[in-house]
Scaffold this active site. Structure first.
Site, PDB file in Angstrom:
ATOM      1  N   ASP A   1       0.819  -1.212   0.000  1.00 61.17           N
ATOM      2  CA  ASP A   1       0.000   0.000   0.000  1.00 61.17           C
ATOM      3  C   ASP A   1       0.855   1.265   0.000  1.00 61.17           C
ATOM      4  O   ASP A   1       0.465   2.283  -0.568  1.00 61.17           O
ATOM      5  CB  ASP A   1      -0.927  -0.002   1.216  1.00 61.17           C
ATOM      6  CG  ASP A   1      -2.071  -0.997   1.067  1.00 61.17           C
ATOM      7  OD1 ASP A   1      -2.257  -1.518  -0.047  1.00 61.17           O
ATOM      8  OD2 ASP A   1      -2.769  -1.248   2.060  1.00 61.17           O
ATOM      9  N   GLY A   2       2.029   1.206   0.645  1.00 61.74           N
ATOM     10  CA  GLY A   2       2.915   2.371   0.652  1.00 61.74           C
ATOM     11  C   GLY A   2       3.369   2.757  -0.741  1.00 61.74           C
ATOM     12  O   GLY A   2       3.472   3.946  -1.068  1.00 61.74           O
TER      13      GLY A   2
ATOM     14  N   TYR B   1      -3.146   4.707   9.812  1.00 59.55           N
ATOM     15  CA  TYR B   1      -2.685   5.165  11.122  1.00 59.55           C
ATOM     16  C   TYR B   1      -3.856   5.587  12.009  1.00 59.55           C
ATOM     17  O   TYR B   1      -3.898   5.298  13.209  1.00 59.55           O
ATOM     18  CB  TYR B   1      -1.700   6.315  10.920  1.00 59.55           C
ATOM     19  CG  TYR B   1      -0.941   6.761  12.146  1.00 59.55           C
ATOM     20  CD1 TYR B   1      -0.870   5.976  13.303  1.00 59.55           C
ATOM     21  CD2 TYR B   1      -0.256   7.981  12.139  1.00 59.55           C
ATOM     22  CE1 TYR B   1      -0.149   6.390  14.410  1.00 59.55           C
ATOM     23  CE2 TYR B   1       0.466   8.402  13.244  1.00 59.55           C
ATOM     24  CZ  TYR B   1       0.514   7.612  14.381  1.00 59.55           C
ATOM     25  OH  TYR B   1       1.233   8.026  15.477  1.00 59.55           O
ATOM     26  N   SER B   2      -4.825   6.271  11.418  1.00 54.97           N
ATOM     27  CA  SER B   2      -5.984   6.734  12.185  1.00 54.97           C
ATOM     28  C   SER B   2      -6.706   5.568  12.853  1.00 54.97           C
ATOM     29  O   SER B   2      -7.084   5.652  14.027  1.00 54.97           O
ATOM     30  CB  SER B   2      -6.949   7.497  11.269  1.00 54.97           C
ATOM     31  OG  SER B   2      -8.114   7.869  11.949  1.00 54.97           O
TER      32      SER B   2
ATOM     33  N   ALA C   1      -2.657   9.494  21.342  1.00 56.09           N
ATOM     34  CA  ALA C   1      -2.420   9.404  22.792  1.00 56.09           C
ATOM     35  C   ALA C   1      -2.831  10.685  23.506  1.00 56.09           C
ATOM     36  O   ALA C   1      -2.005  11.340  24.159  1.00 56.09           O
ATOM     37  CB  ALA C   1      -0.948   9.077  23.066  1.00 56.09           C
TER      38      ALA C   1
END
Length: 287
Positions: free
Chosen positions: A71-72, A185-186, A207
């Site tokens: 995917d990258g 990432y989300s 975080a």
């Protein structure tokens, strides 16, 4: 017909596979435009036509942009395709392959369909970042991330939506993702999964110090302005996988880029099938 080929892999297995793919295209009289950074992979194709930017693709009237990798690799296709509208075909040579949804064997059997029929296109929203000094390439397909630089202390991100104050996010940083990036990432930080056809931004804190702060879904017609405060003079801005360090006094504005990336999808595979297949939804491993 002309197609472009792009990969970030350089192992012998990829070379052998691409030589096989090139031979198949040659048999069908398809001209190949190879990324200049990987022409060393093709022992017999060292003198083939190469590309290095969007203008090269436009000049040769490329019909498809093939990516071979994970995917990258597919996400990085945005660097070259940009607003040309050239459909991107992601061939998965890696592991998960959430976006690169064609397997390397599948594309060999379906190449005739791509060359002779109208493909199934999924439009993927692109995020644009505006900053006072400008950025080399201010676009992202997955997400924009604000994070701390060279400090273990929290940073705070002051946020405004269309000029109206939203919140100050305290923590390790902030993710603003497109629907495409909602499964990247989300999602790892607790953000929601958004259907690719949705016109949204997702703001996901990283975080957060305030535990009652939760991800927020917005219409992507808004402008998001961010101001960063940190104990060190710089912060890190990530556009997909590209890192930039900016001074804390530099505010940035995020908005919809105004163009989409055209992603070719197998006709037999839907987004919801991908969720079940890749994320193992609906499967009880005990059975």
């Amino acid at each position: 017909m002309v197609v472009a080929v792009y990969t970030q892999k350089s192992d012998s297995g990829t070379q052998k596979y691409l030589e096989r793919f090139f031979t198949l295209l040659n048999e069908k009289s398809v001209e190949i435009l190879l990324f200049s950074g990987c022409e060393n992979l093709m022992g017999t194709k060292k003198n083939c036509t190469t590309f290095s930017n969007k203008e090269d693709l436009k000049k040769h009237k490329v019909a498809y942009f093939f990516t071979f990798g994970g995917d990258g690799t597919l996400v990085n296709s945005l660097l070259f395709v940009q607003d040309t509208g050239i459909p991107v075909v992601g061939v998965n040579m890696g592991r998960l392959g959430f976006l690169a949804s064609f397997t390397k064997e599948e594309i060999l059997t379906k190449i005739d369909d791509l060359l002779t029929e109208s493909p199934r296109i999924c439009k993927r929203n692109v995020i644009e970042v505006i900053s006072p000094g400008g950025l080399f390439f201010p676009y992202a397909l997955n997400d924009i991330t604000i994070s701390r630089k060279e400090t273990t202390s929290m940073i705070s991100v002051e946020s405004y939506i269309d000029g109206e104050f939203l919140n100050v996010f305290w923590g390790d940083g902030l993710i603003i993702s497109s629907p495409t990036g909602s499964t990247a990432y989300s999602m790892s930080c607790g953000g929601p999964i958004i259907s690719p056809s949705s016109k949204n931004f997702v703001i996901t804190p990283i975080a957060p110090h305030n535990l009652n702060v939760r991800p927020l879904v917005l219409d992507n017609s808004v402008e998001i302005r961010l101001k960063i405060h940190s104990r060190v003079p710089q912060y890190t801005l990530s556009l997909d996988s590209r890192l930039i360090h900016l001074d804390t006094q530099v505010e940035i504005v995020l908005k919809n880029a105004g163009f989409d990336l055209s992603l070719v999808q197998p006709k037999s595979l839907s987004f919801f099938q991908t969720l079940r297949k890749k994320l193992l939804w609906g499967q009880d491993q005990r059975n």
